[in-house]
Design a protein around this motif. Structure first.
Motif, PDB file in Angstrom:
ATOM      1  N   CYS B  51     -75.686  86.831  50.571  1.00  5.94           N
ATOM      2  CA  CYS B  51     -75.579  85.843  49.517  1.00  5.94           C
ATOM      3  C   CYS B  51     -75.222  85.970  48.216  1.00  5.94           C
ATOM      4  O   CYS B  51     -74.706  85.241  47.388  1.00  5.94           O
ATOM      5  CB  CYS B  51     -77.079  85.166  49.341  1.00  5.94           C
ATOM      6  SG  CYS B  51     -77.870  84.433  50.761  1.00  5.94           S
ATOM      7  N   LEU B  88     -77.074  80.020  48.053  1.00 10.95           N
ATOM      8  CA  LEU B  88     -77.999  80.166  48.956  1.00 10.95           C
ATOM      9  C   LEU B  88     -77.709  78.997  50.062  1.00 10.95           C
ATOM     10  O   LEU B  88     -77.246  77.796  49.724  1.00 10.95           O
ATOM     11  CB  LEU B  88     -79.104  79.910  48.178  1.00 10.95           C
ATOM     12  CG  LEU B  88     -79.705  80.914  47.361  1.00 10.95           C
ATOM     13  CD1 LEU B  88     -80.723  80.472  46.207  1.00 10.95           C
ATOM     14  CD2 LEU B  88     -79.767  82.025  48.005  1.00 10.95           C
ATOM     15  N   TRP B  93     -85.712  79.697  50.220  1.00  6.68           N
ATOM     16  CA  TRP B  93     -85.560  80.968  49.558  1.00  6.68           C
ATOM     17  C   TRP B  93     -86.833  80.998  48.339  1.00  6.68           C
ATOM     18  O   TRP B  93     -86.572  80.535  47.318  1.00  6.68           O
ATOM     19  CB  TRP B  93     -84.141  80.905  49.006  1.00  6.68           C
ATOM     20  CG  TRP B  93     -83.047  80.595  49.935  1.00  6.68           C
ATOM     21  CD1 TRP B  93     -82.455  79.401  50.245  1.00  6.68           C
ATOM     22  CD2 TRP B  93     -82.606  81.590  50.751  1.00  6.68           C
ATOM     23  NE1 TRP B  93     -81.638  79.734  51.602  1.00  6.68           N
ATOM     24  CE2 TRP B  93     -81.417  80.987  51.737  1.00  6.68           C
ATOM     25  CE3 TRP B  93     -82.579  83.170  50.791  1.00  6.68           C
ATOM     26  CZ2 TRP B  93     -80.993  81.833  52.747  1.00  6.68           C
ATOM     27  CZ3 TRP B  93     -81.958  83.779  51.916  1.00  6.68           C
ATOM     28  CH2 TRP B  93     -81.048  83.191  52.606  1.00  6.68           C
ATOM     29  N   CYS B 122     -80.893  73.115  51.040  1.00 10.19           N
ATOM     30  CA  CYS B 122     -81.650  74.491  50.470  1.00 10.19           C
ATOM     31  C   CYS B 122     -82.934  74.296  49.287  1.00 10.19           C
ATOM     32  O   CYS B 122     -82.621  73.361  48.755  1.00 10.19           O
ATOM     33  CB  CYS B 122     -80.497  75.193  49.531  1.00 10.19           C
ATOM     34  SG  CYS B 122     -80.911  76.910  48.769  1.00 10.19           S
TER      35      CYS B 122
END
Lengths: 470, 343
Positions: B51, B88, B93, B122
């Motif tokens: 990433c 991302l 995350w 995300c």
């Protein structure tokens, strides 16, 4: 009582969108220079100290920059070279309407001023272009020692009273427009209310611009001695011309210990007028200064009535209504400077933006070092009536120390569709419903105005709404 | 792309409205002086290697918007001590307990650039820490892009040694139905200036800007935020709270700007200050600029000492004055933490 002669007059026109041909004995011409100052001083027969004072102010005015770093860009449209700085008939202010030149008298009659004087005022000062045309006060007030004169008379006949405070609340170098007014001031009111005298009825000034491209620089200084009380009201109108007209007044209020001053303004200038006014009051111990301000007219208004709370337990208040229609910018607000302990202040401001109008609130509240246990509450609400309308709020709040409480809240909203639907369902047109909703929005504040003014104000707002929403 | 040959903008001065009360002649001049030396610092992250990128994408990584500090924005971009770019993709995350970390160590003067992009779908919890060495200075350019239907929770903690200073120029962009919230807190810095521009670019976007600070001694915290509503039907909130001790000073300049056609915007801005010291000073400048209708926008600000009735309530239950004051100060700031943590 209505005079018979009044029957033949046209109806009262508080919008003031009419003009008479110019007939001036004195015209200082366009632009401002030392020669213009000399011309004004000679025309008014002023003493040498005042001539020197004006010239010193002129130098400051020429040196100082325009307040461009925060002021709206529209202010750059003021062209000081295209303004006429002094226009007068050359006759002293009259004490009777019968002695006032016919056209000036007709102007004020159409504006309803003599009628109001008969009905509810303690005294009137009527300014036409650069000079006072009529000034009168009820005799019993003169006997009590109340002084209500124009600035030149105040600074010559009553120098020991007025000179110590002249230019002290708003000094020459405060900003460019303050310096301009100190240099070119003419007309306005100087008022002194002696110790303990309480005026039951208000004093009124009416400022009328009749001529094209005129700069009106009226000057007002009101001193309320210890325990005195008064209310002062001012109204303003002008016909609409293609060229710009400048109104740049300075108003200083001094409320000595325990005194109370209420200052009411209903501004309805034509949209070619730049209305750049500085208003500030000082409140000493236990004194109160209250500004009640309504701005409906002018193309650009920049006006932030202020109170310097200098004595313990002094109180300041500003109640403000403004309405901006297409092409108008109402940049209004308030300032409260807490410079002494236990002082309190309150600001309530409401604005309405219609069409492409823009209404801004700009305010300042300061609680200075040593000013303990102070209180301030500020509330400003804006109403947007159309998709292109704009409103802004720019307050600045500074608080020093841990004993004072300061609160500020502002909101922006629009007229609730459901509310309009409800009213329309009951037979009102959309314009009537909108007008009613707007009146409801400012209803609390309108009630703060003296009754005669509040009735007039509602009528004026209805008229403005008819034009804009109908 | 930035034109590196273009002349630098003027250093902020007293006529710069966005630096009002901010002492530009003192702090801006001092910081500009420190930028003459070569920078030292380090930017690290525990984000997965795939990433992380160390070069900027000219399309995705526009410079953040400054609020009155274009001079520092441009100089820092030229300096570009370090670049960290994190992209991302869709997925989870970090969590509240174990967030994804970005750490910035400042040794002397450091001007890093951080660009984080949350792609559609995300959800990220990020903890960004700025750790200052002795007498260090930081100018950090931060950009967070939250794409449609993404969600960002970002905590920024900046700590110093009481002699350090920092400037964070940040931009948070929210796309359609994207949600972003940021909580910033500063401690132990002699002077800090935070400029955060939150942009609401799509319908249903939501932004929450939070800050909680406890300045003391002679510390200055100067925070400016802009809630910029480009699109109709978005929502933003800002709540900045400070508990002031000693001779500390807090400046807050906030603005809700609703652009034409951003109808049905809903925005609120609040700055609340608890004054615990007779020497503390607060300057608050909450603003509204509304150019659309059918909006709901408001702001509120208040500065006041501890309510004597609340103090009396705790004292009457046997709590000493010092403890009672500390409890009330904690409770005052707790609202901010609760808002940040709420689902």
């Amino acid at each position: 009582m209505t005079h018979e002669a009044d029957q033949n007059l046209p109806p009262v026109d508080t919008r003031g969108e009419f003009a008479f041909p110019e007939k001036h004995a004195f015209d200082a011409g366009y632009g401002l220079s030392e020669k213009t100052i000399d011309y004004i001083c000679d025309a008014k027969g002023e003493p040498d100290w005042l001539r020197d004072f004006r010239k010193a102010a002129l130098r400051r005015f020429l040196e100082m920059p325009m307040p461009t770093h925060w002021a709206p860009s529209e202010i750059s449209g003021v062209d000081f070279e295209q303004i006429r700085y002094y226009l007068a008939q050359g006759t002293p202010a009259k004490k009777s309407w019968d002695e006032v030149p016919e056209e000036i008298k007709r102007t004020f009659e159409r504006l309803g001023v003599p009628e109001q004087e008969r009905a509810f005022l303690a005294g009137v000062d009527a300014q036409y272009d650069s000079e006072t045309a009529y000034n009168n006060m009820r005799e019993e007030l003169s006997k009590k020692g109340v002084i209500f004169v124009n600035p030149t008379e105040g600074l010559t006949r009553y120098e020991p009273i007025f000179r110590p405070w002249f230019g002290k609340v708003i000094p020459v170098g405060d900003n460019k427009f303050s310096a301009l007014n100190h240099a070119a001031f003419s007309g306005g009111s100087f008022i002194y209310v002696p110790k303990g005298v309480k005026l039951a009825q208000p004093l009124q000034a009416y400022f009328r611009i009749n001529s094209e491209s005129l700069g009106q620089f009226e000057r007002t200084l009101i001193i309320a001695d210890e325990g005195a009380e008064l209310m002062y009201m001012e109204g303003c109108t002008a016909p609409k011309y293609d060229s710009a007209t400048l109104h740049s007044g300075v108003v200083e209020l001094v409320a000595l210990k325990g005194a109370k001053i209420q200052y009411v303004t209903v501004q309805n200038w034509a949209t070619n007028v730049y209305n750049l006014v500085i208003q500030r009051g000082i409140a000493m111990e236990d004194a109160q200064v209250r500004w009640i301000d309504c701005n409906l007219g002018s193309g650009l208004t920049m006006k932030y009535p202020a109170v310097v709370l200098r004595g313990r337990r002094a109180r300041g208040e500003v109640v403000s209504i403004s309405m901006a229609r297409d092409g108008q910018l109402q940049d209004t607000g308030a300032r409260m400077i807490h410079a002494a302990p236990e002082t309190s202040s309150n600001i309530v401001a409401k604005s309405i933006s219609i069409g492409r109008g823009r209404a801004s609130y700009r305010g300042e509240v300061q609680v200075q070092r040593g000013a303990t246990n102070c209180r301030n509450h500020t509330e400003c609400d804006a109403l947007l009536l159309h998709a292109e309308s704009r409103t802004d709020t720019y307050p600045a709040i500074s608080v020093h120390g841990n004993s004072s409480g300061v609160q500020h809240e502002a909101s922006v909203s629009q007229v609730d569709e459901e509310m309009l639907f409800y009213m329309q369902q009951r037979g009102l047109t959309r314009a009537q419903a909108m007008s009613l909703a707007v009146n409801g929005f400012i209803n609390d504040l309108i009630n703060e105005f003296p009754m005669e003014y509040s009735v007039e104000l509602r009528r004026l707002i209805d008229l403005e709404m008819e034009d804009s929403v109908g | 792309m930035m034109n590196k040959d273009a002349p630098l903008p003027e250093l902020p001065d007293r006529l710069n409205e966005n630096w009002r009360y901010g002492r530009p002649h003192q702090f801006a001049t001092e910081l500009a002086g420190r930028m003459d030396g070569r920078g030292k610092g380090k930017l690290t992250t525990n984000a997965p290697q795939e990433c992380i990128l160390h070069t900027l994408s000219p399309d995705a990584d526009a410079l953040p918007l400054s609020i009155g500090s274009d001079y520092f924005l441009r100089r820092a971009a030229q300096e570009q001590s370090d670049v960290l770019r994190i992209v991302l993709p869709k997925g989870e995350w970090g969590t509240e307990e174990a967030p994804l970390r970005i750490r910035c160590h400042v040794d002397s003067f450091y001007a890093p650039r951080l660009c984080v992009e949350l792609q559609p779908g995300c959800r990220a919890h990020i903890l960004e820490e700025h750790l200052h060495g002795s007498n260090s200075a930081l100018v950090c350019l931060r950009s967070y892009t939250v794409h449609p239907n993404a969600e960002l929770r970002l905590e920024l903690r900046e700590t110093g040694d009481n002699a350090s200073c920092a400037m964070n120029i940040s931009r948070i962009q929210c796309g359609e139905n994207a949600h972003a919230r940021q909580l910033s807190s500063y401690s132990g810095l002699a002077w800090v200036r935070e400029e955060t521009t939150g942009e609401l670019c799509g319908a249903g976007a939501e932004l929450l800007l939070l800050s909680a600070n406890r300045p003391e001694k002679g510390q200055w915290i100067d925070q400016r935020c802009l809630q910029l509503h480009h699109a109709a039907g978005a929502r933003s909130r800002a709540l900045y709270k400070n508990v002031l001790r000693g001779a500390s000073t807090c400046i807050f300049g906030g603005n809700i700007r609703v652009e034409p056609n951003a109808h049905e915007s809903d925005a609120y801005l609040s700055n609340l200050n608890l004054m615990l010291s007779p020497e503390a000073t607060v300057h608050s400048l909450p603003q509204l600029e509304i150019m659309a209708d059918r909006v709901r926008c408001s702001h509120g600000t208040a500065s006041a000492p501890i309510d004597p009735e609340q103090l009396f309530y705790l004292r009457s239950r046997g709590i000493g004055e010092t403890d009672a004051r500390a409890i009330l100060a904690d409770a005052f700031l707790n609202e901010v933490y609760l808002l940040f943590r709420q689902p």
